[in-house]
Enzyme design. Structure first.
Site, PDB file in Angstrom:
ATOM      1  N   HIS A  17       0.842  -1.211   0.000  1.00 61.12           N
ATOM      2  CA  HIS A  17       0.000   0.000   0.000  1.00 61.12           C
ATOM      3  C   HIS A  17       0.876   1.259   0.000  1.00 61.12           C
ATOM      4  O   HIS A  17       0.612   2.207  -0.729  1.00 61.12           O
ATOM      5  CB  HIS A  17      -0.884   0.049   1.253  1.00 61.12           C
ATOM      6  CG  HIS A  17      -1.925  -1.020   1.351  1.00 61.12           C
ATOM      7  ND1 HIS A  17      -2.076  -1.798   2.465  1.00 61.12           N
ATOM      8  CD2 HIS A  17      -2.884  -1.424   0.481  1.00 61.12           C
ATOM      9  CE1 HIS A  17      -3.082  -2.639   2.289  1.00 61.12           C
ATOM     10  NE2 HIS A  17      -3.596  -2.437   1.096  1.00 61.12           N
ATOM     11  N   LYS A  41     -17.444  -6.091   7.165  1.00 62.45           N
ATOM     12  CA  LYS A  41     -16.208  -6.834   6.857  1.00 62.45           C
ATOM     13  C   LYS A  41     -15.480  -7.412   8.078  1.00 62.45           C
ATOM     14  O   LYS A  41     -14.558  -8.198   7.918  1.00 62.45           O
ATOM     15  CB  LYS A  41     -15.252  -5.939   6.061  1.00 62.45           C
ATOM     16  CG  LYS A  41     -15.272  -6.255   4.567  1.00 62.45           C
ATOM     17  CD  LYS A  41     -14.044  -5.707   3.885  1.00 62.45           C
ATOM     18  CE  LYS A  41     -13.836  -6.299   2.512  1.00 62.45           C
ATOM     19  NZ  LYS A  41     -12.639  -5.751   1.868  1.00 62.45           N
ATOM     20  N   ARG A  90      -2.266  -6.200  -8.416  1.00 62.28           N
ATOM     21  CA  ARG A  90      -1.183  -7.132  -8.132  1.00 62.28           C
ATOM     22  C   ARG A  90      -1.099  -8.232  -9.179  1.00 62.28           C
ATOM     23  O   ARG A  90      -0.039  -8.578  -9.657  1.00 62.28           O
ATOM     24  CB  ARG A  90      -1.381  -7.777  -6.751  1.00 62.28           C
ATOM     25  CG  ARG A  90      -1.004  -6.882  -5.628  1.00 62.28           C
ATOM     26  CD  ARG A  90      -1.597  -7.363  -4.340  1.00 62.28           C
ATOM     27  NE  ARG A  90      -3.047  -7.249  -4.375  1.00 62.28           N
ATOM     28  CZ  ARG A  90      -3.834  -7.423  -3.339  1.00 62.28           C
ATOM     29  NH1 ARG A  90      -3.323  -7.779  -2.185  1.00 62.28           N
ATOM     30  NH2 ARG A  90      -5.132  -7.262  -3.451  1.00 62.28           N
ATOM     31  N   SER A 128      -2.973  -7.768   2.941  1.00 64.44           N
ATOM     32  CA  SER A 128      -3.229  -7.619   4.383  1.00 64.44           C
ATOM     33  C   SER A 128      -3.676  -8.946   4.992  1.00 64.44           C
ATOM     34  O   SER A 128      -3.298  -9.280   6.111  1.00 64.44           O
ATOM     35  CB  SER A 128      -4.312  -6.568   4.625  1.00 64.44           C
ATOM     36  OG  SER A 128      -3.915  -5.324   4.125  1.00 64.44           O
TER      37      SER A 128
HETATM   38  P1  ADP Z   1      -9.858  -3.513  -0.515  1.00 65.54           P
HETATM   39  O1  ADP Z   1     -10.653  -4.183   0.558  1.00 65.54           O
HETATM   40  O2  ADP Z   1     -10.511  -2.285  -1.073  1.00 65.54           O
HETATM   41  O3  ADP Z   1      -9.317  -4.415  -1.595  1.00 65.54           O
HETATM   42  P2  ADP Z   1      -7.136  -3.364   0.435  1.00 65.54           P
HETATM   43  O4  ADP Z   1      -6.648  -2.624   1.619  1.00 65.54           O
HETATM   44  O5  ADP Z   1      -6.989  -4.837   0.430  1.00 65.54           O
HETATM   45  O6  ADP Z   1      -8.627  -2.896   0.296  1.00 65.54           O
HETATM   46  O7  ADP Z   1      -6.452  -2.784  -0.874  1.00 65.54           O
HETATM   47  C1  ADP Z   1      -6.572  -1.449  -1.251  1.00 65.54           C
HETATM   48  C2  ADP Z   1      -5.944  -1.253  -2.615  1.00 65.54           C
HETATM   49  O8  ADP Z   1      -4.552  -1.510  -2.543  1.00 65.54           O
HETATM   50  C3  ADP Z   1      -6.479  -2.172  -3.698  1.00 65.54           C
HETATM   51  O9  ADP Z   1      -6.499  -1.462  -4.930  1.00 65.54           O
HETATM   52  C4  ADP Z   1      -5.447  -3.278  -3.768  1.00 65.54           C
HETATM   53  O10 ADP Z   1      -5.412  -3.880  -5.039  1.00 65.54           O
HETATM   54  C5  ADP Z   1      -4.188  -2.478  -3.499  1.00 65.54           C
HETATM   55  N1  ADP Z   1      -3.115  -3.311  -2.949  1.00 65.54           N
HETATM   56  C6  ADP Z   1      -3.159  -4.129  -1.879  1.00 65.54           C
HETATM   57  N2  ADP Z   1      -1.965  -4.740  -1.666  1.00 65.54           N
HETATM   58  C7  ADP Z   1      -1.144  -4.296  -2.656  1.00 65.54           C
HETATM   59  C8  ADP Z   1       0.217  -4.580  -3.028  1.00 65.54           C
HETATM   60  N3  ADP Z   1       0.950  -5.462  -2.350  1.00 65.54           N
HETATM   61  N4  ADP Z   1       0.727  -3.931  -4.107  1.00 65.54           N
HETATM   62  C9  ADP Z   1      -0.042  -3.069  -4.799  1.00 65.54           C
HETATM   63  N5  ADP Z   1      -1.331  -2.780  -4.528  1.00 65.54           N
HETATM   64  C10 ADP Z   1      -1.873  -3.384  -3.467  1.00 65.54           C
END
Ligand code: ADP
Length: 161
Positions: A17, A41, A90, A128
């Site tokens: 992130h 969630k 990703r 996460s």
């Molecule tokens: P959500 O529940 O909206 O998917 P996340 O916190 O899991 O929330 O992810 C938020 C954003 O960050 C999403 O666009 C996800 O694809 C991106 N993201 C999560 N992990 C990574 C990573 N390792 N590299 C790049 N983007 C990421």
């Protein structure tokens, strides 16, 4: 002024992130990290905790602001005058859902565009939920998260193991 929102659960914020935050903040005047406060969630951290953690790890980025929101992302965009949504990609498995969300948001608000940043290779595996699985029984999560965040995650799980 070009304002973008990077929305997500950030439960917790990872180095993946942060990489997206750093790169996208250079493309706009202001980047709002939108922490989704979604009751259904069942997150590990409350929205308030996630905002506090994000504030700590983004404190050196001058044009980044962290805010919690609930409800529709397009409504949050309207409130904050944002015209761009940032999302990270990703793998191909992210693509179908992300495309659907981007199309839907554009139907709901036709002056908003979603911009996708491809993950940096070293974080392409990182999510996460994986971090939480590893931390649940005291695995080493130091490569995935800033030290400050890793400590908070271990503290949450202390009672479980
Ligand atoms: P959500 O529940 O909206 O998917 P996340 O916190 O899991 O929330 O992810 C938020 C954003 O960050 C999403 O666009 C996800 O694809 C991106 N993201 C999560 N992990 C990574 C990573 N390792 N590299 C790049 N983007 C990421």
């Amino acid at each position: 002024m070009k304002i973008a929102i990077y929305p997500g659960s950030f439960d917790p914020v990872t180095k993946g992130h942060l990489d997206i935050i750093e790169r996208s903040s250079k493309m706009v005047d202001k980047l709002i990290v939108g922490v989704l406060n979604n009751g259904s969630k069942n997150p590990l951290f409350t929205a308030r905790e996630r905002v506090e953690m994000l504030n700590e790890v983004t404190k050196n980025f001058n044009n980044v602001k962290v805010e919690a929101f609930s409800g529709l992302l397009v409504d949050f965009a309207k409130e904050t005058n944002a015209s761009i949504i940032i999302r990270g990609l990703r793998a191909i498995t992210d693509f179908e859902y992300e495309l659907q969300m981007a199309q839907t948001n554009r139907i709901l608000k036709n002056d908003i565009d979603t911009v996708f940043l491809t993950t940096s290779l070293e974080y392409s595996y990182l999510s996460s939920s994986t971090v939480k699985e590893v931390a649940r029984c005291n695995g080493d999560i130091s490569k995935f998260l800033p030290e400050y965040i890793a400590k908070k995650v271990y503290d949450k799980f202390k009672k479980e193991c």
